[in-house]
Design a protein around this motif. Structure first.
Motif, short mmCIF file in Angstrom:
data_model
loop_
_atom_site.label_atom_id
_atom_site.label_comp_id
_atom_site.label_asym_id
_atom_site.label_seq_id
_atom_site.Cartn_x
_atom_site.Cartn_y
_atom_site.Cartn_z
N CYS A 66 0.84 -1.43 -0.15
CA CYS A 66 0.04 0.16 0.04
C CYS A 66 1.15 1.09 -0.20
O CYS A 66 2.13 1.23 0.40
N LEU A 67 0.33 2.38 -0.40
CA LEU A 67 1.18 3.75 -0.52
C LEU A 67 1.74 4.01 0.97
O LEU A 67 2.82 4.53 1.01
N ILE A 68 0.86 3.84 2.02
CA ILE A 68 1.41 4.26 3.21
C ILE A 68 2.78 3.39 3.76
O ILE A 68 3.47 3.79 4.19
N ASP A 69 2.60 2.09 3.34
CA ASP A 69 3.59 1.06 3.51
C ASP A 69 4.78 1.23 2.58
O ASP A 69 6.00 1.12 3.15
N ARG A 70 4.63 1.86 1.60
CA ARG A 70 5.73 2.10 0.43
C ARG A 70 6.57 3.36 1.34
O ARG A 70 7.73 3.72 1.18
N SER A 71 5.79 4.60 1.71
CA SER A 71 6.24 5.78 2.22
C SER A 71 7.18 5.25 3.67
O SER A 71 8.04 5.97 3.69
N MET A 72 6.60 4.45 4.26
CA MET A 72 7.38 3.90 5.56
C MET A 72 8.63 3.27 5.04
O MET A 72 9.72 3.45 5.70
N GLN A 73 8.65 2.67 4.04
CA GLN A 73 9.68 1.93 3.52
C GLN A 73 10.89 2.88 2.82
O GLN A 73 11.99 2.81 3.28
N ALA A 74 10.18 4.06 2.13
CA ALA A 74 10.86 4.99 1.75
C ALA A 74 11.70 5.90 2.98
O ALA A 74 12.71 6.29 2.75
N LEU A 75 10.99 5.99 4.03
CA LEU A 75 11.43 6.69 5.12
C LEU A 75 12.55 5.98 5.74
O LEU A 75 13.76 6.39 6.11
N HIS A 76 12.42 4.81 5.92
CA HIS A 76 13.67 4.00 6.66
C HIS A 76 14.69 3.51 5.39
O HIS A 76 16.01 3.28 5.83
N LEU A 77 14.55 3.94 4.16
CA LEU A 77 15.57 3.64 3.18
C LEU A 77 16.47 4.87 3.41
O LEU A 77 17.58 4.63 3.01
N PHE A 78 15.95 6.21 3.70
CA PHE A 78 16.62 7.18 3.88
C PHE A 78 17.96 6.88 5.06
O PHE A 78 18.89 7.25 5.05
N ALA A 79 17.34 5.87 5.91
CA ALA A 79 18.29 5.84 6.85
C ALA A 79 19.24 4.45 6.82
O ALA A 79 20.27 4.48 7.42
N LEU A 80 18.96 3.67 5.89
CA LEU A 80 19.49 2.74 5.54
C LEU A 80 20.61 2.69 4.41
O LEU A 80 21.44 2.10 4.31
N GLU A 81 20.17 3.58 3.53
CA GLU A 81 21.13 3.97 2.32
C GLU A 81 22.52 4.27 2.67
O GLU A 81 23.69 3.74 1.89
N PRO A 82 22.90 4.96 3.53
CA PRO A 82 24.12 5.15 4.04
C PRO A 82 24.87 4.05 4.60
O PRO A 82 25.90 4.03 4.17
N VAL A 83 24.19 3.39 4.89
CA VAL A 83 24.77 1.94 5.54
C VAL A 83 25.09 0.99 4.34
O VAL A 83 26.33 0.63 4.19
N MET A 84 24.34 1.01 3.46
CA MET A 84 24.29 0.38 2.18
C MET A 84 25.75 0.78 1.46
O MET A 84 26.36 -0.06 1.07
N GLU A 85 25.78 2.07 1.33
CA GLU A 85 26.85 2.40 0.51
C GLU A 85 28.44 2.44 1.01
O GLU A 85 29.15 2.28 0.24
N THR A 86 28.31 2.26 2.42
CA THR A 86 29.20 2.19 3.27
C THR A 86 29.86 0.59 3.24
O THR A 86 31.32 0.24 3.23
N LYS A 87 28.88 -0.15 3.33
CA LYS A 87 29.26 -1.65 3.46
C LYS A 87 29.23 -2.42 2.11
O LYS A 87 29.91 -3.56 2.15
N ALA A 88 28.69 -1.85 1.12
CA ALA A 88 28.34 -2.59 -0.20
C ALA A 88 29.86 -3.01 -0.82
O ALA A 88 31.00 -2.48 -0.62
N ASP A 89 29.98 -3.88 -1.55
CA ASP A 89 31.15 -4.21 -2.36
C ASP A 89 31.63 -3.17 -3.27
O ASP A 89 30.73 -2.39 -3.65
N ARG A 90 33.03 -3.04 -3.56
CA ARG A 90 33.38 -2.06 -4.28
C ARG A 90 33.06 -2.16 -5.72
O ARG A 90 32.48 -0.92 -6.13
N ASN A 91 32.86 -3.14 -6.14
CA ASN A 91 32.45 -3.43 -7.47
C ASN A 91 31.04 -3.80 -7.76
O ASN A 91 30.57 -4.72 -8.43
N ALA A 92 30.18 -3.50 -6.64
CA ALA A 92 28.63 -3.96 -6.80
C ALA A 92 28.05 -2.58 -7.33
O ALA A 92 28.03 -1.69 -6.74
N TYR A 93 27.12 -2.78 -8.41
CA TYR A 93 26.75 -1.44 -9.11
C TYR A 93 25.13 -1.51 -9.23
O TYR A 93 24.65 -0.59 -9.73
N GLY A 94 24.54 -2.64 -8.68
CA GLY A 94 22.98 -2.50 -9.08
C GLY A 94 22.42 -1.98 -7.75
O GLY A 94 22.76 -2.08 -6.53
#
Length: 516
Positions: A130-158
Motif C-alpha cells: 500500500c502507499l502508506i507502507d511504501r512511504s514507510m519503507q522509503a522513510l527507513h531507506l533514507f536511514a539504511l542507504e548510507p549503511v548500504m553505500e558504506t558496506k557494499a562491495d566495491r564493484n557492486a553496481y546494482g
C-alpha cells in the motif's frame, strides 16, 4: 512562496505547514546531513550511534515529507495496494506525512500480481505494498542507504545511487581488456533471489529498525482475496527491498578473492543478483570459488542457479546485462548481445504492427522513446554498426507498415508522403505537426545518429555520503551535463528532432507531407 524557517527534525515545528509550503531544498539538505553522519558512524564502527541517528532521521518531519513525495510522484503512484488507496490531493499527501508513526504501525498485506519474464511462458511474482507502507519503507531507506553505500562491495553496481549498468560493463572492460588479464569467467546467477532471502539473516545482520523490518517480512500477501503468510524473502515491489539485497550480498566479492590466491586473478563485478567472477583457470573457479560462494549464499538462504551459472572462456564470450563481452584475437570488444537486439527489434515490430491505423505522428511518438532509450543504454560500447543494422530493420518494418496502408502506391509516392531528405539521407521517416509556433516536422529518431561515447566509470570506492567525495560527484554531474549539451548540438535537437518546414519549398523533398 512561504517556506520553512524552523528546523524540521521535530514534528512540532511542522504542525502549521501545508504540502505546498514545504521547503523541499531545506528538507533534502537536512536529510542529507543526517545521512552523512550515519555513514561516518558506520565507517567508525559506532553501531550505537548509527542506531541513534537512524532513529532521529526516521522521526524527522523532513524525511517523512520526502518519503511521501517520492512515493506519490513516481511512476507507480497510481497503482494501489490491497486497500485501493491512492493519493491525489495535497491534503491527502500531508495527512500521509503525519500518519508515518512507528508506534502502532502495522503494515497491510501485499497485493500479489504476476508479470511476464524473459523466458516464454514463465511469470515473475510482484508484490505491491500500500502507499502508506511504501512511504514507510522509503522513510527507513533514507536511514539504511548510507549503511548500504558504506558496506557494499566495491564493484557492486546494482540498486546503488550514482552507479549504473554502464559502470559495471566498464569494470568488465578494465578487468579483461589487457593481454595479461584473466581468461576464464564464472557467470553467476542467484535462483529466486528476492523470494528466498532469509528473513532471520536479515533481522540478525541488517543495521536498521528490527521491529519494523520484522513486520514487513511477515506481512503476507493477498492473491485472489486469499491471505498467504510470508516468512522468508523480500517483496520485489518494495522500495527498500533492493537495499536489503545489496547488503545481503555485500562480501560476495571478498569471499571469492579469499577462496584463492592472488595469482589466480580473482575479480568480481556484480549488478543485483547477476555477477561475473574472473579466474586464471577453469579449475580455480570450479574447485575454489564456486564452493566458497555456495557456502556464502547458503547462510543467507540463497543458492546459485544451476541452469544459469556457467564457466566460459573470454575468447568464446559471455552475455552480461544485455551486452556481449568477448575477445577477438586478443582484443576485447563489448557489443549489444544478439538476444538483446532480437528482443528490442521484436518489441519495435510489435508496436508498429499494433498501430496499423494510427497516425504517423502517434507512431513516431511511441517509437522514439523506445529507440532513444535502447540506443542510450548501448552507446558506450562497440555499437555503431549494430545501430545502423537496427535502423535498417526498423526502416523495413515501416515500409511494410506503409505498404499495408497503401498497397497500390509506388515507392516514389511513399517517399514523398512519409519520408523527407536530410543531407544524404533521402529516407528519413517523418510527418508534419502543428504547434503554436507553426508547422514543424517530426522525425523518427535514428539509432545511428547518436555518437558513440566511452563511459567514464565511477570510482569503485566512491561514496556519495562521504564528504571527501562531494567534489568528485559534483564534477561527474557537470561532466554528464556537458555531454548532454554536446549530444544536443550534434543531433540538432533536445528530445526529439523537430525542424521548421519552409513553406516556400512546397514540392521539394522537404515539403508536401501527408499527415497520415
Amino acid at each position: 512562496m512561504t517556506t520553512m524557517v524552523q528546523s524540521t527534525v521535530g514534528a512540532s515545528s511542522a504542525s502549521k505547514l501545508t504540502w505546498k509550503t514545504i521547503d523541499w531544498n531545506h528538507a533534502s539538505a537536512e536529510v542529507k546531513q543526517l545521512q552523512m553522519r550515519i555513514a561516518k558512524a558506520v565507517r567508525e564502527k559506532r553501531h550505537g550511534k548509527v542506531k541513534a541517528l537512524q532513529w532521529l532521521l526516521t522521526h524527522s518531519f523532513s524525511a517523512k515529507a520526502l518519503a511521501v513525495k517520492r512515493v506519490s510522484q513516481n511512476s507507480g503512484s497510481k497503482t494501489p495496494g490491497v486497500d485501493g488507496v491512492v493519493w491525489k490531493t495535497p491534503n491527502q499527501k500531508m495527512k500521509a506525512v503525519h500518519s508515518l508513526q512507528r508506534r502502532g504501525y502495522k503494515p497491510q498485506p501485499l497485493r500479489r500480481i504476476y508479470i511476464p519474464k524473459k523466458q516464454q511462458g514463465s511469470r515473475r511474482p510482484l508484490s505491491i505494498p500500500c502507499l502508506i507502507d511504501r512511504s514507510m519503507q522509503a522513510l527507513h531507506l533514507f536511514a539504511l542507504e548510507p549503511v548500504m553505500e558504506t558496506k557494499a562491495d566495491r564493484n557492486a553496481y546494482g540498486f546503488r545511487p550514482k552507479r549504473s549498468c554502464a559502470d559495471a560493463i566498464e569494470q568488465c572492460f578494465i578487468t579483461l581488456a589487457k593481454r595479461a588479464s584473466p581468461t576464464w569467467i564464472l557467470e553467476g546467477d542467484i535462483r529466486a533471489c528476492f523470494d528466498t532471502l532469509s528473513g532471520k539473516w536479515l533481522e540478525d545482520n541488517i543495521l536498521t529498525d528490527k521491529v519494523i523490518l520484522s513486520k514487513w517480512l511477515t506481512a503476507g500477501y493477498m492473491e485472489e482475496k486469499v491471505l498467504y503468510p510470508t516468512f522468508d524473502g523480500v517483496p520485489q515491489g518494495g522500495i527498500i527491498s533492493p537495499a536489503l539485497l545489496v547488503l545481503a550480498l555485500s562480501g560476495l566479492e571478498e569471499t571469492a578473492k579469499q577462496a584463492a590466491s592472488r595469482k589466480d586473478m580473482i575479480n568480481g563485478t556484480s549488478y543485483a543478483d547477476d555477477f561475473v567472477i574472473t579466474g586464471s583457470t577453469k579449475e580455480v573457479l570450479e574447485d575454489k570459488v564456486i564452493p566458497s560462494l555456495t557456502a556464502f549464499l547458503k547462510e543467507r538462504g540463497l543458492e546459485l542457479s544451476k541452469e544459469k551459472t556457467i564457466i566460459t572462456c573470454v575468447d568464446r564470450g559471455f552475455d552480461f546485462l544485455g551486452f556481449n563481452v568477448r575477445k577477438y584475437k586478443g582484443k576485447l570488444l563489448i557489443k549489444p548481445s544478439k538476444k538483446n537486439i532480437k528482443t528490442f527489434l521484436g518489441n519495435i515490430r510489435s508496436v508498429i504492427k499494433s498501430n496499423k491505423a494510427a497516425k504517423t505522428e502517434v507512431l513516431i511518438r511511441k517509437l522514439n522513446p523506445k529507440i532513444r532509450g535502447w540506443t542510450n543504454y548501448h552507446r558506450h560500447v562497440v555499437s555503431k554498426a549494430i545501430f545502423s543494422y537496427v535502423d535498417n530493420c526498423i526502416y523495413k518494418a515501416l515500409r511494410q507498415w506503409i505498404k499495408r496502408r497503401h498497397p497500390k502506391k509506388n515507392t516514389k509516392w511513399m517517399r514523398k508522403h512519409y519520408f523527407r531528405t536530410q543531407g544524404t539521407n533521402h529516407w528519413k521517416f517523418s510527418t508534419t505537426v502543428k504547434t503554436k509556433a507553426g508547422t514543424r516536422s517530426l522525425d523518427l529518431f535514428e539509432a545511428s545518429s547518436l555518437p558513440i561515447r566511452r563511459h567514464i566509470k565511477v570510482r569503485s570506492e566512491a561514496n556519495p555520503y562521504d564528504p571527501s567525495y562531494a567534489d568528485y560527484f559534483l564534477k561527474r554531474e557537470y561532466w554528464k551535463k556537458e555531454m548532454r549539451i554536446k549530444d544536443q548540438m550534434i543531433l540538432g535537437q533536445k528530445l526529439e528532432h523537430v525542424s521548421r518546414v519552409n513553406h516556400r519549398t512546397t514540392g521539394s523533398s522537404i515539403g508536401g507531407f501527408r499527415k497520415a
